[in-house]
Design a protein around this motif. Structure first.
Motif, PDB file in Angstrom:
ATOM      1  N   LEU A  27     -12.083 -15.543  36.621  1.00  0.00           N
ATOM      2  CA  LEU A  27     -11.050 -14.531  36.755  1.00  0.00           C
ATOM      3  C   LEU A  27     -11.684 -13.138  36.762  1.00  0.00           C
ATOM      4  O   LEU A  27     -12.461 -12.804  35.862  1.00  0.00           O
ATOM      5  N   GLY A  28     -11.368 -12.346  37.787  1.00  0.00           N
ATOM      6  CA  GLY A  28     -11.906 -10.999  37.924  1.00  0.00           C
ATOM      7  C   GLY A  28     -10.797  -9.960  37.914  1.00  0.00           C
ATOM      8  O   GLY A  28      -9.718 -10.172  38.481  1.00  0.00           O
ATOM      9  N   HIS A  29     -11.052  -8.822  37.293  1.00  0.00           N
ATOM     10  CA  HIS A  29     -10.052  -7.771  37.102  1.00  0.00           C
ATOM     11  C   HIS A  29     -10.006  -6.793  38.279  1.00  0.00           C
ATOM     12  O   HIS A  29     -10.804  -6.867  39.217  1.00  0.00           O
ATOM     13  N   GLY A  30      -9.085  -5.843  38.192  1.00  0.00           N
ATOM     14  CA  GLY A  30      -8.962  -4.799  39.189  1.00  0.00           C
ATOM     15  C   GLY A  30      -9.725  -3.546  38.803  1.00  0.00           C
ATOM     16  O   GLY A  30     -10.334  -3.467  37.720  1.00  0.00           O
ATOM     17  N   PHE A  31      -9.689  -2.539  39.674  1.00  0.00           N
ATOM     18  CA  PHE A  31     -10.388  -1.288  39.401  1.00  0.00           C
ATOM     19  C   PHE A  31      -9.812  -0.619  38.151  1.00  0.00           C
ATOM     20  O   PHE A  31      -8.602  -0.533  37.970  1.00  0.00           O
ATOM     21  N   ALA A  32     -10.710  -0.156  37.294  1.00  0.00           N
ATOM     22  CA  ALA A  32     -10.373   0.473  36.016  1.00  0.00           C
ATOM     23  C   ALA A  32      -9.741  -0.519  35.046  1.00  0.00           C
ATOM     24  O   ALA A  32      -9.155  -0.130  34.038  1.00  0.00           O
ATOM     25  N   GLY A  33      -9.862  -1.804  35.358  1.00  0.00           N
ATOM     26  CA  GLY A  33      -9.349  -2.842  34.478  1.00  0.00           C
ATOM     27  C   GLY A  33     -10.437  -3.396  33.576  1.00  0.00           C
ATOM     28  O   GLY A  33     -11.535  -2.844  33.472  1.00  0.00           O
ATOM     29  N   ALA A  34     -10.123  -4.509  32.936  1.00  0.00           N
ATOM     30  CA  ALA A  34     -11.059  -5.118  31.992  1.00  0.00           C
ATOM     31  C   ALA A  34     -10.646  -6.563  31.747  1.00  0.00           C
ATOM     32  O   ALA A  34      -9.586  -7.004  32.185  1.00  0.00           O
ATOM     33  N   GLU A 148     -11.633  16.712  34.052  1.00  0.00           N
ATOM     34  CA  GLU A 148     -11.470  15.934  32.823  1.00  0.00           C
ATOM     35  C   GLU A 148     -10.055  16.059  32.260  1.00  0.00           C
ATOM     36  O   GLU A 148      -9.834  16.176  31.058  1.00  0.00           O
ATOM     37  N   ASP A 149      -9.082  16.028  33.148  1.00  0.00           N
ATOM     38  CA  ASP A 149      -7.668  16.192  32.790  1.00  0.00           C
ATOM     39  C   ASP A 149      -7.037  14.808  32.609  1.00  0.00           C
ATOM     40  O   ASP A 149      -6.458  14.234  33.540  1.00  0.00           O
ATOM     41  N   ILE A 150      -7.127  14.284  31.400  1.00  0.00           N
ATOM     42  CA  ILE A 150      -6.632  12.936  31.135  1.00  0.00           C
ATOM     43  C   ILE A 150      -5.135  12.829  31.366  1.00  0.00           C
ATOM     44  O   ILE A 150      -4.648  11.902  32.020  1.00  0.00           O
ATOM     45  N   ASP A 151      -4.374  13.794  30.845  1.00  0.00           N
ATOM     46  CA  ASP A 151      -2.922  13.730  31.017  1.00  0.00           C
ATOM     47  C   ASP A 151      -2.544  13.813  32.488  1.00  0.00           C
ATOM     48  O   ASP A 151      -1.613  13.130  32.943  1.00  0.00           O
ATOM     49  N   GLY A 152      -3.266  14.642  33.250  1.00  0.00           N
ATOM     50  CA  GLY A 152      -2.993  14.750  34.680  1.00  0.00           C
ATOM     51  C   GLY A 152      -3.283  13.459  35.410  1.00  0.00           C
ATOM     52  O   GLY A 152      -2.535  13.057  36.315  1.00  0.00           O
ATOM     53  N   VAL A 154      -3.163  10.439  34.076  1.00  0.00           N
ATOM     54  CA  VAL A 154      -2.118   9.492  33.681  1.00  0.00           C
ATOM     55  C   VAL A 154      -0.855   9.733  34.501  1.00  0.00           C
ATOM     56  O   VAL A 154      -0.254   8.792  35.038  1.00  0.00           O
ATOM     57  N   ASP A 155      -0.444  10.992  34.600  1.00  0.00           N
ATOM     58  CA  ASP A 155       0.770  11.310  35.356  1.00  0.00           C
ATOM     59  C   ASP A 155       0.618  10.907  36.824  1.00  0.00           C
ATOM     60  O   ASP A 155       1.564  10.383  37.436  1.00  0.00           O
ATOM     61  N   LEU A 156      -0.554  11.170  37.403  1.00  0.00           N
ATOM     62  CA  LEU A 156      -0.771  10.823  38.811  1.00  0.00           C
ATOM     63  C   LEU A 156      -0.735   9.311  39.001  1.00  0.00           C
ATOM     64  O   LEU A 156      -0.097   8.805  39.936  1.00  0.00           O
ATOM     65  N   MET A 157      -1.415   8.569  38.132  1.00  0.00           N
ATOM     66  CA  MET A 157      -1.420   7.116  38.250  1.00  0.00           C
ATOM     67  C   MET A 157      -0.021   6.540  38.098  1.00  0.00           C
ATOM     68  O   MET A 157       0.400   5.659  38.857  1.00  0.00           O
ATOM     69  N   LEU A 158       0.738   7.047  37.141  1.00  0.00           N
ATOM     70  CA  LEU A 158       2.076   6.522  36.902  1.00  0.00           C
ATOM     71  C   LEU A 158       3.049   6.930  37.995  1.00  0.00           C
ATOM     72  O   LEU A 158       4.096   6.296  38.164  1.00  0.00           O
ATOM     73  N   SER A 159       2.714   7.965  38.755  1.00  0.00           N
ATOM     74  CA  SER A 159       3.586   8.376  39.859  1.00  0.00           C
ATOM     75  C   SER A 159       3.634   7.325  40.955  1.00  0.00           C
ATOM     76  O   SER A 159       4.534   7.339  41.800  1.00  0.00           O
ATOM     77  N   ARG A 160       2.671   6.395  40.943  1.00  0.00           N
ATOM     78  CA  ARG A 160       2.646   5.326  41.942  1.00  0.00           C
ATOM     79  C   ARG A 160       3.394   4.085  41.472  1.00  0.00           C
ATOM     80  O   ARG A 160       3.467   3.090  42.183  1.00  0.00           O
ATOM     81  N   GLU A 161       3.927   4.142  40.257  1.00  0.00           N
ATOM     82  CA  GLU A 161       4.680   3.014  39.703  1.00  0.00           C
ATOM     83  C   GLU A 161       6.175   3.280  39.836  1.00  0.00           C
ATOM     84  O   GLU A 161       6.611   4.434  39.933  1.00  0.00           O
ATOM     85  N   PRO A 162       6.994   2.215  39.824  1.00  0.00           N
ATOM     86  CA  PRO A 162       8.438   2.420  39.778  1.00  0.00           C
ATOM     87  C   PRO A 162       8.819   3.259  38.555  1.00  0.00           C
ATOM     88  O   PRO A 162       8.162   3.172  37.501  1.00  0.00           O
ATOM     89  N   ALA A 173       0.268   3.955  27.684  1.00  0.00           N
ATOM     90  CA  ALA A 173      -0.918   3.763  26.848  1.00  0.00           C
ATOM     91  C   ALA A 173      -2.025   3.067  27.638  1.00  0.00           C
ATOM     92  O   ALA A 173      -3.204   3.434  27.544  1.00  0.00           O
ATOM     93  N   TRP A 174      -1.655   2.051  28.423  1.00  0.00           N
ATOM     94  CA  TRP A 174      -2.618   1.314  29.246  1.00  0.00           C
ATOM     95  C   TRP A 174      -3.241   2.242  30.280  1.00  0.00           C
ATOM     96  O   TRP A 174      -4.447   2.216  30.513  1.00  0.00           O
ATOM     97  N   THR A 175      -2.416   3.078  30.891  1.00  0.00           N
ATOM     98  CA  THR A 175      -2.907   4.001  31.911  1.00  0.00           C
ATOM     99  C   THR A 175      -3.801   5.067  31.296  1.00  0.00           C
ATOM    100  O   THR A 175      -4.791   5.487  31.897  1.00  0.00           O
ATOM    101  N   LYS A 176      -3.475   5.507  30.090  1.00  0.00           N
ATOM    102  CA  LYS A 176      -4.316   6.510  29.416  1.00  0.00           C
ATOM    103  C   LYS A 176      -5.707   5.948  29.141  1.00  0.00           C
ATOM    104  O   LYS A 176      -6.714   6.652  29.292  1.00  0.00           O
ATOM    105  N   ALA A 177      -5.785   4.675  28.763  1.00  0.00           N
ATOM    106  CA  ALA A 177      -7.094   4.051  28.531  1.00  0.00           C
ATOM    107  C   ALA A 177      -7.903   4.037  29.820  1.00  0.00           C
ATOM    108  O   ALA A 177      -9.123   4.279  29.810  1.00  0.00           O
ATOM    109  N   LYS A 178      -7.248   3.795  30.951  1.00  0.00           N
ATOM    110  CA  LYS A 178      -7.944   3.832  32.233  1.00  0.00           C
ATOM    111  C   LYS A 178      -8.444   5.231  32.534  1.00  0.00           C
ATOM    112  O   LYS A 178      -9.570   5.420  33.015  1.00  0.00           O
ATOM    113  N   ALA A 179      -7.610   6.223  32.275  1.00  0.00           N
ATOM    114  CA  ALA A 179      -7.989   7.614  32.533  1.00  0.00           C
ATOM    115  C   ALA A 179      -9.190   8.014  31.694  1.00  0.00           C
ATOM    116  O   ALA A 179     -10.114   8.694  32.182  1.00  0.00           O
TER     117      ALA A 179
END
Length: 269
Positions: A27-34, A148-152, A154-162, A173-179
């Motif tokens: 089993l292999g993960h996605g980008f920024a995954g684990a 190095e804008d972690i909050d930015g 996170v917001d950008l990544m979550l903008s691609r989600e419903p 929280a999961w997205t922040k860990a990726k950021a």
């Protein structure tokens, strides 16, 4: 078993192993995954489950800037050989790596009996609107990582989600860990992968995909701009004997895990 499932080291090939006996599934993960992100996909899969950390993830060094799907495919092929896996599951980036190997009839994966492609994000190309959106997203993301804008991020990544997923605290929280990983590790070397295609658009690649003798499951969900349903449908058309499952928005990572486990459990047995 690795003493730390999130950080298996070079002595194990960056692979954490759970379960025992046959069959063996990689089993292999996605980008920024684990590995922790792919563990839920292994629930209900019998035999031995091998969870891989790809380069640039989980403490495994990046191969340098400019990752490609052939690079990812080679790492996956090596892991299949190392573990003697007869089955494989790839999420997003890893799904692209497996597709590349299947399209080139790589001998190591040619003998796989079952392959699950979860949230495939790339195939032979992108619809024009998806390509434009990917370029815009990548340009913004590179800028935020440089700042190095972690909050930015996170917001950008979550903008691609419903919207209903973006508002979920576990998702944030999961997205922040990726950021944080994008800023704190060499994972950012792989940002350009969003513009890469997994499979060469050639007659030979198409024939290799059609000729794959094993079973293929393509699993995705709606309303995910990072993993367009159109990509999954194109893969399904290219591999006529594959099975395509499209779940409601947000299902695979957050809101439909029971259904995902059922589908994967039935597929892998």
């Amino acid at each position: 078993m690795s003493p730390d499932l999130n950080l298996p080291g070079p002595e194990s090939g960056y692979i954490a192993t759970f379960g025992s006996g046959e069959p063996r599934t990689l089993l292999g993960h996605g980008f920024a995954g684990a590995i922790r992100d792919t563990r839920p996909f292994g629930t209900g899969i019998s035999g031995t489950r091998h969870f891989l950390h790809l380069p640039g993830h989980g403490g495994r060094p990046s191969p340098g800037p400019g990752w490609t799907y052939p690079q990812i495919g080679r790492v996956l092929a090596e892991a299949v050989e190392t573990t003697s896996a007869s089955r494989a599951l790839g999420v997003s980036m890893s799904a692209g790596g497996l597709l590349h190997l299947l399209s080139t009839a790589h001998p190591t994966v040619r003998g796989l009996e079952k392959v699950a492609l979860v949230l495939p994000a790339s195939f032979t190309g992108f619809p024009a609107e998806v390509a434009t959106a990917n370029r815009s997203y990548l340009e913004q993301l590179r800028g935020l990582v440089a700042d190095e804008d972690i909050d930015g991020i996170v917001d950008l990544m979550l903008s691609r989600e419903p919207a209903e997923v973006a508002q979920m605290l576990p998702a944030r929280a999961w997205t922040k860990a990726k950021a944080e990983n994008l800023i704190g590790t060499d994972m950012s070397d792989g940002l350009g992968l969003a513009l890469e295609t997994a499979v060469d658009d050639t007659a030979e690649a198409a024939e290799n995909l059609r000729a794959f003798p094993g079973e293929i499951l393509i699993l995705t969900h709606e309303d995910d701009s990072a993993h367009p349903v159109a990509i999954a449908e194109a893969i399904h058309r290219a591999i006529p004997n594959s099975r395509l499952e499209v779940l409601p928005a947000g299902s695979i990572l957050w809101r439909g895990r029971h259904e995902v486990r059922r589908i994967l459990g039935e597929f892998f047995g």
